[in-house]
Design a protein around this motif. Sequence first.
Motif, PDB file in Angstrom:
ATOM      1  N   ARG A  52      36.638 -35.649  19.955  1.00  0.00           N
ATOM      2  CA  ARG A  52      35.083 -34.960  19.778  1.00  0.00           C
ATOM      3  C   ARG A  52      34.090 -35.610  20.631  1.00  0.00           C
ATOM      4  O   ARG A  52      32.983 -35.329  20.678  1.00  0.00           O
ATOM      5  N   ASN A  53      34.554 -37.057  21.008  1.00  0.00           N
ATOM      6  CA  ASN A  53      33.294 -37.897  21.632  1.00  0.00           C
ATOM      7  C   ASN A  53      34.032 -38.348  22.861  1.00  0.00           C
ATOM      8  O   ASN A  53      34.795 -39.213  22.967  1.00  0.00           O
ATOM      9  N   ALA A  54      33.067 -38.022  23.892  1.00  0.00           N
ATOM     10  CA  ALA A  54      33.714 -38.364  25.247  1.00  0.00           C
ATOM     11  C   ALA A  54      33.640 -39.785  25.574  1.00  0.00           C
ATOM     12  O   ALA A  54      34.535 -40.241  26.365  1.00  0.00           O
ATOM     13  N   ALA A  55      32.700 -40.555  24.922  1.00  0.00           N
ATOM     14  CA  ALA A  55      32.334 -41.778  25.406  1.00  0.00           C
ATOM     15  C   ALA A  55      33.884 -42.649  24.614  1.00  0.00           C
ATOM     16  O   ALA A  55      34.360 -43.714  25.205  1.00  0.00           O
ATOM     17  N   GLY A  79      45.103 -32.856  17.225  1.00  0.00           N
ATOM     18  CA  GLY A  79      44.755 -31.241  16.789  1.00  0.00           C
ATOM     19  C   GLY A  79      44.249 -31.200  15.311  1.00  0.00           C
ATOM     20  O   GLY A  79      44.644 -32.146  14.387  1.00  0.00           O
ATOM     21  N   VAL A  80      43.841 -30.169  14.984  1.00  0.00           N
ATOM     22  CA  VAL A  80      43.633 -29.722  13.428  1.00  0.00           C
ATOM     23  C   VAL A  80      43.658 -28.206  13.216  1.00  0.00           C
ATOM     24  O   VAL A  80      43.440 -27.352  14.025  1.00  0.00           O
ATOM     25  N   GLY A  81      44.240 -28.082  12.023  1.00  0.00           N
ATOM     26  CA  GLY A  81      44.442 -26.705  11.634  1.00  0.00           C
ATOM     27  C   GLY A  81      43.180 -26.430  10.808  1.00  0.00           C
ATOM     28  O   GLY A  81      42.280 -26.839  10.525  1.00  0.00           O
ATOM     29  N   ILE A  82      43.089 -24.801  10.706  1.00  0.00           N
ATOM     30  CA  ILE A  82      42.079 -24.200  10.048  1.00  0.00           C
ATOM     31  C   ILE A  82      42.696 -22.800   9.833  1.00  0.00           C
ATOM     32  O   ILE A  82      43.211 -21.930  10.435  1.00  0.00           O
ATOM     33  N   THR A  83      42.060 -22.306   8.584  1.00  0.00           N
ATOM     34  CA  THR A  83      42.641 -21.010   7.946  1.00  0.00           C
ATOM     35  C   THR A  83      41.463 -20.331   7.185  1.00  0.00           C
ATOM     36  O   THR A  83      40.673 -20.910   6.784  1.00  0.00           O
ATOM     37  N   GLU A  99      36.490 -28.142  19.387  1.00  0.00           N
ATOM     38  CA  GLU A  99      36.033 -29.295  19.844  1.00  0.00           C
ATOM     39  C   GLU A  99      37.431 -30.301  19.598  1.00  0.00           C
ATOM     40  O   GLU A  99      37.531 -30.927  20.469  1.00  0.00           O
ATOM     41  N   THR A 100      38.081 -30.020  18.658  1.00  0.00           N
ATOM     42  CA  THR A 100      39.217 -30.853  18.529  1.00  0.00           C
ATOM     43  C   THR A 100      40.276 -30.435  19.172  1.00  0.00           C
ATOM     44  O   THR A 100      41.286 -31.223  19.867  1.00  0.00           O
ATOM     45  N   ASN A 101      40.778 -28.922  19.292  1.00  0.00           N
ATOM     46  CA  ASN A 101      41.853 -28.467  19.784  1.00  0.00           C
ATOM     47  C   ASN A 101      41.840 -28.100  21.203  1.00  0.00           C
ATOM     48  O   ASN A 101      42.759 -27.850  21.847  1.00  0.00           O
ATOM     49  N   LEU A 102      40.691 -28.047  21.725  1.00  0.00           N
ATOM     50  CA  LEU A 102      40.485 -27.460  23.136  1.00  0.00           C
ATOM     51  C   LEU A 102      39.597 -28.539  23.958  1.00  0.00           C
ATOM     52  O   LEU A 102      39.998 -28.902  24.893  1.00  0.00           O
ATOM     53  N   PHE A 103      38.260 -28.455  23.701  1.00  0.00           N
ATOM     54  CA  PHE A 103      37.313 -29.291  24.362  1.00  0.00           C
ATOM     55  C   PHE A 103      37.748 -30.914  24.525  1.00  0.00           C
ATOM     56  O   PHE A 103      37.697 -31.553  25.475  1.00  0.00           O
ATOM     57  N   GLY A 104      38.312 -31.136  23.319  1.00  0.00           N
ATOM     58  CA  GLY A 104      38.750 -32.797  23.193  1.00  0.00           C
ATOM     59  C   GLY A 104      40.011 -32.781  24.127  1.00  0.00           C
ATOM     60  O   GLY A 104      39.685 -33.672  25.236  1.00  0.00           O
ATOM     61  N   PRO A 105      41.112 -32.182  24.137  1.00  0.00           N
ATOM     62  CA  PRO A 105      42.022 -32.170  25.149  1.00  0.00           C
ATOM     63  C   PRO A 105      41.661 -32.130  26.469  1.00  0.00           C
ATOM     64  O   PRO A 105      42.074 -32.957  27.434  1.00  0.00           O
ATOM     65  N   ILE A 106      40.795 -31.459  26.619  1.00  0.00           N
ATOM     66  CA  ILE A 106      40.237 -31.371  28.223  1.00  0.00           C
ATOM     67  C   ILE A 106      39.596 -32.413  28.751  1.00  0.00           C
ATOM     68  O   ILE A 106      39.761 -32.949  29.839  1.00  0.00           O
ATOM     69  N   GLU A 107      38.763 -32.944  27.759  1.00  0.00           N
ATOM     70  CA  GLU A 107      38.161 -34.445  27.996  1.00  0.00           C
ATOM     71  C   GLU A 107      38.838 -35.607  28.263  1.00  0.00           C
ATOM     72  O   GLU A 107      38.823 -36.311  29.112  1.00  0.00           O
ATOM     73  N   SER A 143      44.866 -19.850  16.051  1.00  0.00           N
ATOM     74  CA  SER A 143      45.476 -19.064  17.227  1.00  0.00           C
ATOM     75  C   SER A 143      44.643 -18.942  18.558  1.00  0.00           C
ATOM     76  O   SER A 143      45.065 -19.515  19.655  1.00  0.00           O
ATOM     77  N   ALA A 144      43.520 -18.909  18.298  1.00  0.00           N
ATOM     78  CA  ALA A 144      42.498 -18.790  19.681  1.00  0.00           C
ATOM     79  C   ALA A 144      42.386 -20.117  20.268  1.00  0.00           C
ATOM     80  O   ALA A 144      42.296 -20.322  21.608  1.00  0.00           O
ATOM     81  N   SER A 145      42.302 -21.397  19.546  1.00  0.00           N
ATOM     82  CA  SER A 145      41.839 -22.781  20.426  1.00  0.00           C
ATOM     83  C   SER A 145      43.268 -23.039  21.027  1.00  0.00           C
ATOM     84  O   SER A 145      43.122 -23.539  21.920  1.00  0.00           O
ATOM     85  N   LYS A 146      44.272 -22.940  20.279  1.00  0.00           N
ATOM     86  CA  LYS A 146      45.538 -23.124  20.741  1.00  0.00           C
ATOM     87  C   LYS A 146      45.873 -22.383  22.120  1.00  0.00           C
ATOM     88  O   LYS A 146      46.602 -22.714  23.043  1.00  0.00           O
ATOM     89  N   GLY A 147      45.791 -21.075  22.048  1.00  0.00           N
ATOM     90  CA  GLY A 147      45.901 -20.084  22.932  1.00  0.00           C
ATOM     91  C   GLY A 147      45.198 -20.439  24.061  1.00  0.00           C
ATOM     92  O   GLY A 147      45.738 -20.344  25.401  1.00  0.00           O
TER      93      GLY A 147
END
Length: 267
Positions: A52-55, A79-83, A99-107, A143-147
């Motif tokens: 979650r931290n680009a630096a 990654g992290v789960g959420i229900t 931030e954890t499941n999508l934007f983090g991997p992108i960075e 589902s949305a973040s992983k998709g």
Amino acid sequence: MGKTIFITGASSGIGKAIGEFLHQKGYTVYGTSRNPEKVSGSVFPLVALDVRNAASIRAAVAEVISKTGTIDVLVNNAGVGITGPLEEIPAEEIKNNFETNLFGPIEVMKAVLPHMRRQKSGLIINVTSIAGYMGLPYRSVYSASKGALELISEALRMEVKSFGITITTVAPGDFATNIAAGRYHAPVIKGSPYETVYGNTLNEMNTHVDAGSDPRQMAEAVYAIMKTPNPNVHYKVGAFMQKFSIVLKRALPDKVYEKLLMNHYKL
């Protein structure tokens, strides 16, 4: 073998299993953890990284490259789960999940790609989820973040192919890890219209994870992908019915598939 493997979220669960397996195969493995000083007994070095931290990401990538001279394979696993019922999940928890499941991997990919482009080679394996292929009740945000990561990977694969870089995804089903303990659970609210059915579904989801497959299967799958000259766009790893559910979604009319899911979740 001479290849350096960089694995995010490697202090436990699937990431740890992948790191240990590849270390045993003779690869140079570096993993990451938000707090590596709190992890004991790792057979491969861990560097500090918070997706979650680009630096933090840039520093970790620079550290590994300074020590090894290269990153040949990135396994984007953190990654992290959420229900919870979407109506009752706080907005900040939804944002944290993305931030954890999508934007983090992108960075992380953005930090590694310039290096891979210079060396004219590289493999990025994004760990997604079978849940990312369908909208699951009370797992909507997950589902949305992983998709979304699946689709990002598809697009990026085409963008970087001419640079000698390959992008692929591997989607696990339920594995026996600590993800259930670490995921965010929206509380079961007494008197909520979702109280009974969400409470029952939450118990069932936790049972499935506790009784899940051995994470070593994911490690073997990642190793097989690494040994494949031209990896596929997507891979799925899990129990037969979990993988078959994706086939059913493609084959069945939407309402029929929806009915199957609702029956499964007793909705």
